[in-house]
Write a protein that holds these residues in place. Sequence first.
Motif, PDB file in Angstrom:
ATOM      1  N   THR A 113       0.844  -1.191   0.000  1.00 43.01           N
ATOM      2  CA  THR A 113       0.000   0.000   0.000  1.00 43.01           C
ATOM      3  C   THR A 113       0.878   1.240   0.000  1.00 43.01           C
ATOM      4  OG1 THR A 113      -1.715  -1.161   1.230  1.00 43.01           O
ATOM      5  CG2 THR A 113      -1.831   1.240   1.211  1.00 43.01           C
ATOM      6  N   ARG A 138     -13.106   1.614   0.541  1.00 46.58           N
ATOM      7  CA  ARG A 138     -13.455   0.521  -0.349  1.00 46.58           C
ATOM      8  C   ARG A 138     -14.814  -0.096   0.013  1.00 46.58           C
ATOM      9  NH1 ARG A 138      -9.106  -4.103  -1.670  1.00 46.58           N
ATOM     10  NH2 ARG A 138      -9.059  -4.248   0.599  1.00 46.58           N
ATOM     11  N   CYS A 185     -12.483  -1.441 -11.992  1.00 50.88           N
ATOM     12  CA  CYS A 185     -12.225  -0.697 -10.758  1.00 50.88           C
ATOM     13  C   CYS A 185     -12.780   0.706 -10.956  1.00 50.88           C
ATOM     14  CB  CYS A 185     -10.732  -0.650 -10.450  1.00 50.88           C
ATOM     15  SG  CYS A 185     -10.331   0.260  -8.939  1.00 50.88           S
ATOM     16  N   LYS A 199      -3.280  -4.680  -9.151  1.00 46.09           N
ATOM     17  CA  LYS A 199      -3.598  -3.640  -8.192  1.00 46.09           C
ATOM     18  C   LYS A 199      -4.308  -2.484  -8.895  1.00 46.09           C
ATOM     19  CE  LYS A 199      -1.199  -5.472  -4.688  1.00 46.09           C
ATOM     20  NZ  LYS A 199      -0.569  -6.606  -5.343  1.00 46.09           N
ATOM     21  N   GLN A 202      -3.143   5.533  -3.533  1.00 51.28           N
ATOM     22  CA  GLN A 202      -3.475   4.314  -2.807  1.00 51.28           C
ATOM     23  C   GLN A 202      -3.573   3.150  -3.789  1.00 51.28           C
ATOM     24  OE1 GLN A 202      -6.792   6.632  -0.585  1.00 51.28           O
ATOM     25  NE2 GLN A 202      -6.481   4.806   0.652  1.00 51.28           N
ATOM     26  N   PHE A 238      -4.992  -0.713  -4.309  1.00 52.58           N
ATOM     27  CA  PHE A 238      -5.964  -1.662  -3.791  1.00 52.58           C
ATOM     28  C   PHE A 238      -5.841  -2.984  -4.555  1.00 52.58           C
ATOM     29  CE2 PHE A 238      -7.694   2.549  -3.052  1.00 52.58           C
ATOM     30  CZ  PHE A 238      -8.179   2.472  -1.759  1.00 52.58           C
TER      31      PHE A 238
END
Length: 498
Positions: free
Chosen positions: A206, A234, A344, A398, A410, A412
């Motif tokens: 992260t 999230r 995403c 990611k 960030q 995720f």
Amino acid sequence: MAEFRWIQMLSFLILMLQFNTAATEQTYTLLVRFGDEVTLPCGQSDCGRTEWLFKDLTSTETVQLIHRGTIVKKDKSKSDRLTVTADCSLLIKTITVGDAGSYTGTNCSSQHNQQQYADFHVHLSVINMTEHENNGEVTLFCSVLDVDKCAHTVQWIYEGEDKPSDMKISARSCTATVTFTISDLNQRSKFYELLKCNVMNQITKTVQLFPFSRQSSGGTTAAATQQIYTLLVRFGDEVTLPCGQSDCGRTEWLFRGVTSADKVQLNNRGTIVEKDKSKSDRLTVTADCSLLIKTITVGDAGCYTATNCSSQHNQQQQYADFHVHLSVISMTEHENNGEVTLFCSVLGFRKCAYTVQWIYEGEDKPSDMKISARYCTASVTFTISDLNQKSKFYELLKCNVMNKDTKTVQLFPFSRQCSDGTTGETAPTNEDFPYLLRCIIASVGSAALLISAVTVNMWAKSKVNKTQMEKRSVHKDEDEGTVTYENSADPSASVRLH
């Protein structure tokens, strides 16, 4: 009697599903900036059963912070900054470097099973920034204090196009420095705003970017900020919107969704307004009037306003309305004609305030992998054969999300979303496994209940019609594996099992 044995077996299955859930190791790592605040979750309703313990970085002794829901006022410099919330979580205000260490909450709810209680461990790391001036040069330090060992990589990033030629940037262990001349500072406007401290967790990968901020002696950052904040959370996680009031009778929380022009009252004088049960059941007002939202959904994205909250930089005297723009990141998976596409998306308030893109961290990126991004959504497409040929394929994907204003980044990892709003990690680790388990238990439990209902219904009807000795026929389709039970006297009583 055979029917009763079926019912007993199914009842036993349901009990097994309820009580044989694997226990999770409640150990988490959090990173918070000097001067900010943090909430260490517990999730208990009876704080008389809970205590909080703390061990700092330089001591082998454990200090009791909370005993049966009451703050132990042994060290006033710390105890005055502690608050126990309604669910026995521990709120620490005005974080200092001395707050870094290991925290343990006893008899806290499991994050993924509210009926299961265990000790909850948090390793709290603190990021600290300082400034030193000497002989016409300025040096900025960015350091992370970790538990046990350095678990982060730290480096300074200059985001301007005209980087000074004499600027020196270096990094070692958990500390990074950047040195420049005072003339560099005077020649460029917003010089400090272009300097960011990049911190990456070496285990989870992260990444967080922190703009430089001077620290005052009181532990807060010197520059006052407008009481409007942007948060990204999230789907399926939880978030606390801070307030900092001691009298919740003076505070209310209002919400305006992304697609609505009307404000909805969420709580009134500290009490949840139960107008929309699908949302109100997920809300909790903490002891300092902050708003805790559990099991985040896309419908939670929007603008939240709290009235009469403490100013973040003047806790004692300044009260104002506090605004939070909450954005929600959502991940979905679609399969079609031998291809898998992952999406995403970030749903924000008013406009897209983020850049979103997929990153593949493996060395052998599939040649037919297609990655694209548009507005606040990114997609990546690959074949099922790619997925089958590479172990831990999902772990290498990611979703990179960057705030356009603050430049905070960030990362995720991909996670599937359950229908109940939680996420199920594709390749679970010790921390991720309960998410997936919760999805499986919810699905299997529902199926078991459905089978029970069908069996009881069949048994009841057989008892009612037993004296009539109606002729029943059973048809079996060998190709489809389907069995159909039909009642010739009552066509509506047919049950079709696959």
